[in-house]
Design a protein around this motif. Structure first.
Motif, PDB file in Angstrom:
ATOM      1  N   PRO A  68      11.756  -2.017   9.213  1.00  0.00           N
ATOM      2  CA  PRO A  68      11.097  -1.195   8.193  1.00  0.00           C
ATOM      3  C   PRO A  68      10.566  -2.072   7.074  1.00  0.00           C
ATOM      4  CG  PRO A  68      13.475  -1.129   7.899  1.00  0.00           C
ATOM      5  CD  PRO A  68      13.225  -1.896   9.161  1.00  0.00           C
ATOM      6  N   PRO A  69       9.572  -1.591   6.304  1.00  0.00           N
ATOM      7  CA  PRO A  69       9.064  -2.368   5.171  1.00  0.00           C
ATOM      8  C   PRO A  69      10.175  -2.620   4.154  1.00  0.00           C
ATOM      9  CG  PRO A  69       7.604  -0.536   5.710  1.00  0.00           C
ATOM     10  CD  PRO A  69       8.857  -0.320   6.493  1.00  0.00           C
ATOM     11  N   GLN A  70      10.148  -3.814   3.538  1.00  0.00           N
ATOM     12  CA  GLN A  70      11.131  -4.169   2.536  1.00  0.00           C
ATOM     13  C   GLN A  70      10.413  -4.596   1.265  1.00  0.00           C
ATOM     14  OE1 GLN A  70      14.366  -3.918   2.923  1.00  0.00           O
ATOM     15  NE2 GLN A  70      14.509  -3.579   5.124  1.00  0.00           N
ATOM     16  N   SER A  71      11.111  -4.514   0.156  1.00  0.00           N
ATOM     17  CA  SER A  71      10.561  -4.996  -1.101  1.00  0.00           C
ATOM     18  C   SER A  71      11.682  -5.639  -1.901  1.00  0.00           C
ATOM     19  CB  SER A  71       9.939  -3.850  -1.900  1.00  0.00           C
ATOM     20  OG  SER A  71       9.385  -4.339  -3.108  1.00  0.00           O
ATOM     21  N   PHE A  72      11.451  -6.869  -2.330  1.00  0.00           N
ATOM     22  CA  PHE A  72      12.422  -7.590  -3.133  1.00  0.00           C
ATOM     23  C   PHE A  72      11.701  -8.206  -4.329  1.00  0.00           C
ATOM     24  CE2 PHE A  72      14.058  -7.835   1.228  1.00  0.00           C
ATOM     25  CZ  PHE A  72      15.374  -7.428   1.067  1.00  0.00           C
ATOM     26  N   SER A  73      12.446  -8.421  -5.413  1.00  0.00           N
ATOM     27  CA  SER A  73      11.888  -9.162  -6.542  1.00  0.00           C
ATOM     28  C   SER A  73      11.824 -10.639  -6.169  1.00  0.00           C
ATOM     29  CB  SER A  73      12.759  -8.981  -7.788  1.00  0.00           C
ATOM     30  OG  SER A  73      13.993  -9.689  -7.634  1.00  0.00           O
ATOM     31  N   ARG A  74      11.066 -11.405  -6.947  1.00  0.00           N
ATOM     32  CA  ARG A  74      10.951 -12.844  -6.688  1.00  0.00           C
ATOM     33  C   ARG A  74      12.329 -13.509  -6.734  1.00  0.00           C
ATOM     34  NH1 ARG A  74       6.818 -16.739  -6.898  1.00  0.00           N
ATOM     35  NH2 ARG A  74       7.721 -18.665  -6.080  1.00  0.00           N
ATOM     36  N   LEU A  75      13.150 -13.126  -7.718  1.00  0.00           N
ATOM     37  CA  LEU A  75      14.469 -13.737  -7.848  1.00  0.00           C
ATOM     38  C   LEU A  75      15.389 -13.325  -6.694  1.00  0.00           C
ATOM     39  CD1 LEU A  75      16.105 -15.636  -9.604  1.00  0.00           C
ATOM     40  CD2 LEU A  75      16.905 -13.654 -10.914  1.00  0.00           C
ATOM     41  N   ILE A  77      14.434 -12.674  -3.636  1.00  0.00           N
ATOM     42  CA  ILE A  77      13.995 -13.468  -2.485  1.00  0.00           C
ATOM     43  C   ILE A  77      14.562 -14.878  -2.582  1.00  0.00           C
ATOM     44  CG2 ILE A  77      11.994 -14.533  -1.371  1.00  0.00           C
ATOM     45  CD1 ILE A  77      10.408 -12.016  -2.140  1.00  0.00           C
ATOM     46  N   GLU A  78      14.462 -15.479  -3.778  1.00  0.00           N
ATOM     47  CA  GLU A  78      14.974 -16.832  -3.958  1.00  0.00           C
ATOM     48  C   GLU A  78      16.484 -16.879  -3.714  1.00  0.00           C
ATOM     49  OE1 GLU A  78      13.574 -19.741  -4.722  1.00  0.00           O
ATOM     50  OE2 GLU A  78      11.510 -19.198  -5.184  1.00  0.00           O
ATOM     51  N   ALA A  79      17.211 -15.855  -4.183  1.00  0.00           N
ATOM     52  CA  ALA A  79      18.669 -15.827  -4.003  1.00  0.00           C
ATOM     53  C   ALA A  79      19.034 -15.758  -2.520  1.00  0.00           C
ATOM     54  CB  ALA A  79      19.268 -14.639  -4.763  1.00  0.00           C
ATOM     55  N   LEU A  80      18.337 -14.900  -1.769  1.00  0.00           N
ATOM     56  CA  LEU A  80      18.612 -14.778  -0.343  1.00  0.00           C
ATOM     57  C   LEU A  80      18.326 -16.078   0.402  1.00  0.00           C
ATOM     58  CD1 LEU A  80      17.127 -11.215   0.330  1.00  0.00           C
ATOM     59  CD2 LEU A  80      19.538 -11.860   0.496  1.00  0.00           C
ATOM     60  N   VAL A  81      17.170 -16.667   0.119  1.00  0.00           N
ATOM     61  CA  VAL A  81      16.792 -17.896   0.818  1.00  0.00           C
ATOM     62  C   VAL A  81      17.725 -19.041   0.435  1.00  0.00           C
ATOM     63  CG1 VAL A  81      14.957 -19.602   1.135  1.00  0.00           C
ATOM     64  CG2 VAL A  81      14.392 -17.168   1.038  1.00  0.00           C
ATOM     65  N   LEU A  82      18.130 -19.099  -0.837  1.00  0.00           N
ATOM     66  CA  LEU A  82      19.046 -20.142  -1.283  1.00  0.00           C
ATOM     67  C   LEU A  82      20.394 -20.021  -0.576  1.00  0.00           C
ATOM     68  CD1 LEU A  82      19.630 -22.487  -3.270  1.00  0.00           C
ATOM     69  CD2 LEU A  82      20.444 -20.745  -4.887  1.00  0.00           C
ATOM     70  N   ARG A 105      13.338 -12.819   9.966  1.00  0.00           N
ATOM     71  CA  ARG A 105      13.301 -11.357  10.124  1.00  0.00           C
ATOM     72  C   ARG A 105      12.976 -10.681   8.793  1.00  0.00           C
ATOM     73  NH1 ARG A 105      16.107  -8.914  14.592  1.00  0.00           N
ATOM     74  NH2 ARG A 105      16.789 -10.478  16.117  1.00  0.00           N
ATOM     75  N   ILE A 106      13.590 -11.178   7.725  1.00  0.00           N
ATOM     76  CA  ILE A 106      13.331 -10.589   6.412  1.00  0.00           C
ATOM     77  C   ILE A 106      11.877 -10.804   6.012  1.00  0.00           C
ATOM     78  CG2 ILE A 106      13.856 -10.801   3.948  1.00  0.00           C
ATOM     79  CD1 ILE A 106      16.761 -11.486   4.803  1.00  0.00           C
ATOM     80  N   ALA A 118       9.022 -16.208   0.297  1.00  0.00           N
ATOM     81  CA  ALA A 118      10.228 -16.445   1.105  1.00  0.00           C
ATOM     82  C   ALA A 118      10.116 -17.725   1.921  1.00  0.00           C
ATOM     83  CB  ALA A 118      10.480 -15.247   2.030  1.00  0.00           C
ATOM     84  N   MET A 119       8.915 -18.031   2.393  1.00  0.00           N
ATOM     85  CA  MET A 119       8.737 -19.214   3.232  1.00  0.00           C
ATOM     86  C   MET A 119       8.583 -20.488   2.412  1.00  0.00           C
ATOM     87  SD  MET A 119       9.179 -17.661   5.961  1.00  0.00           S
ATOM     88  CE  MET A 119       9.103 -19.102   7.009  1.00  0.00           C
ATOM     89  N   HIS A 120       8.277 -20.370   1.105  1.00  0.00           N
ATOM     90  CA  HIS A 120       8.096 -21.544   0.244  1.00  0.00           C
ATOM     91  C   HIS A 120       8.876 -21.339  -1.063  1.00  0.00           C
ATOM     92  CE1 HIS A 120       4.990 -22.970   2.972  1.00  0.00           C
ATOM     93  NE2 HIS A 120       4.464 -21.764   2.926  1.00  0.00           N
ATOM     94  N   PRO A 121      10.210 -21.275  -0.987  1.00  0.00           N
ATOM     95  CA  PRO A 121      11.007 -20.984  -2.182  1.00  0.00           C
ATOM     96  C   PRO A 121      11.032 -22.156  -3.155  1.00  0.00           C
ATOM     97  CG  PRO A 121      12.440 -21.558  -0.355  1.00  0.00           C
ATOM     98  CD  PRO A 121      11.049 -21.483   0.207  1.00  0.00           C
ATOM     99  N   VAL A 122      11.332 -21.838  -4.406  1.00  0.00           N
ATOM    100  CA  VAL A 122      11.482 -22.849  -5.442  1.00  0.00           C
ATOM    101  C   VAL A 122      12.888 -23.443  -5.415  1.00  0.00           C
ATOM    102  CG1 VAL A 122      11.550 -23.185  -7.956  1.00  0.00           C
ATOM    103  CG2 VAL A 122       9.718 -21.822  -6.924  1.00  0.00           C
ATOM    104  N   LEU A 123      13.887 -22.609  -5.155  1.00  0.00           N
ATOM    105  CA  LEU A 123      15.289 -23.026  -5.200  1.00  0.00           C
ATOM    106  C   LEU A 123      15.747 -23.510  -3.827  1.00  0.00           C
ATOM    107  CD1 LEU A 123      16.707 -20.049  -7.297  1.00  0.00           C
ATOM    108  CD2 LEU A 123      15.640 -22.159  -8.103  1.00  0.00           C
ATOM    109  N   HIS A 124      16.501 -24.597  -3.806  1.00  0.00           N
ATOM    110  CA  HIS A 124      17.000 -25.170  -2.557  1.00  0.00           C
ATOM    111  C   HIS A 124      18.461 -25.580  -2.733  1.00  0.00           C
ATOM    112  CE1 HIS A 124      13.017 -25.474  -0.603  1.00  0.00           C
ATOM    113  NE2 HIS A 124      12.586 -25.680  -1.834  1.00  0.00           N
ATOM    114  N   ALA A 125      19.213 -25.485  -1.645  1.00  0.00           N
ATOM    115  CA  ALA A 125      20.606 -25.928  -1.649  1.00  0.00           C
ATOM    116  C   ALA A 125      20.678 -27.351  -1.107  1.00  0.00           C
ATOM    117  CB  ALA A 125      21.455 -24.990  -0.779  1.00  0.00           C
TER     118      ALA A 125
END
Length: 241
Positions: A68-75, A77-82, A105-106, A118-125
């Motif tokens: 289904p369609p999803q919507s997330f804030s920029r932060l 998205i960054e939190a999930l990817v991080l 998938r997200i 999501a594919m080019h995040p600012v935050l990295h672990a």
């Protein structure tokens, strides 16, 4: 390979590989011939998947009917990817691969702008290389035993280099920056034990089910741990005169 499994693998490949993906790469990922791949692409399109591209150009999944369609804030998205990116440092390739698939998938459900974020995040672990001791046992076996609530037989070398073999009821795995620990109820000692997974030399199914006791055992462990902690921090009685 069953047709349904093949199509699911193809969808997963379209979600996680950088688009456009060539037919040759998709055929390699799904273990089929390019001729069969073209038929599978046609099947997915007939089922509602919006896949742009053609033979010789590569393919891009632009709309996934399974999600289904999803919507997330920029932060968000960054939190999930991080968080998912940190899995690469856990020393568990299957878990890291599952995290990358989850990100794909997200991203497949997001609008174009958010998908790019999501594919080019600012935050990295990042963690120091080789921070975790190598693990030689099958982590998939440990996870499955926890999920299924079935015993394991392990050969363990403790911090004093003493070796023991014991049956355990595995309860959970705990990941940190430098350690991977297995919490289990040791059937030999009849008590809870925390094992360094890097020091487990062998693990195999024990054939004993302890379902449905895992949750109650975890509660008992937490009660025991809190009581021990309270005893350690309780102020000592004032010395007598």
């Amino acid at each position: 390979m069953a047709r349904t499994d093949r199509l699911m693998r193809l969808m997963d490949a379209l979600r996680r590989l950088k688009a456009p993906v060539t037919a040759a790469r998709l055929a390699e990922e799904t273990g089929v011939s390019e001729r069969q791949l073209y038929r599978d692409i046609a099947t997915l399109r007939a089922g509602g998947a919006l896949i742009d591209g053609a033979a010789g150009l590569g393919y891009t999944l632009t709309e996934d009917p399974a999600l289904p369609p999803q919507s997330f804030s920029r932060l968000e998205i960054e939190a999930l990817v991080l968080a998912l990116g940190a899995l690469d440092q856990m020393g568990d390739p299957a878990l890291a691969r599952a995290g990358r698939n989850a990100v794909a998938r997200i991203a497949a459900t997001l609008p174009d702008r958010q998908a790019r974020q999501a594919m080019h995040p600012v935050l990295h672990a990042w963690y120091p290389p080789d921070a975790r001791p190598p693990v030689t046992v099958d982590l998939g076996l440990l996870r499955q035993a926890c999920w299924d609530e079935t015993s394991l037989l392990i050969r363990y070398r403790d911090m004093q280099e003493r070796v023991s073999e014991r049956p355990v009821w595995p309860l959970s795995l705990s990941y940190s920056e430098r350690t991977l620990m297995l919490l289990a109820f040791c059937r030999l000692r009849q008590d809870f034990r925390v094992f360094h997974v890097s020091r487990i030399e062998r693990a195999e199914p024990g054939g004993e089910s302890f379902r449905p006791r895992r949750v109650s055992l975890l509660r008992d462990y937490m009660v025991q741990r809190r009581a021990r902690h309270a005893a350690e921090v309780r102020p000592r009685s004032a010395p007598g005169p």
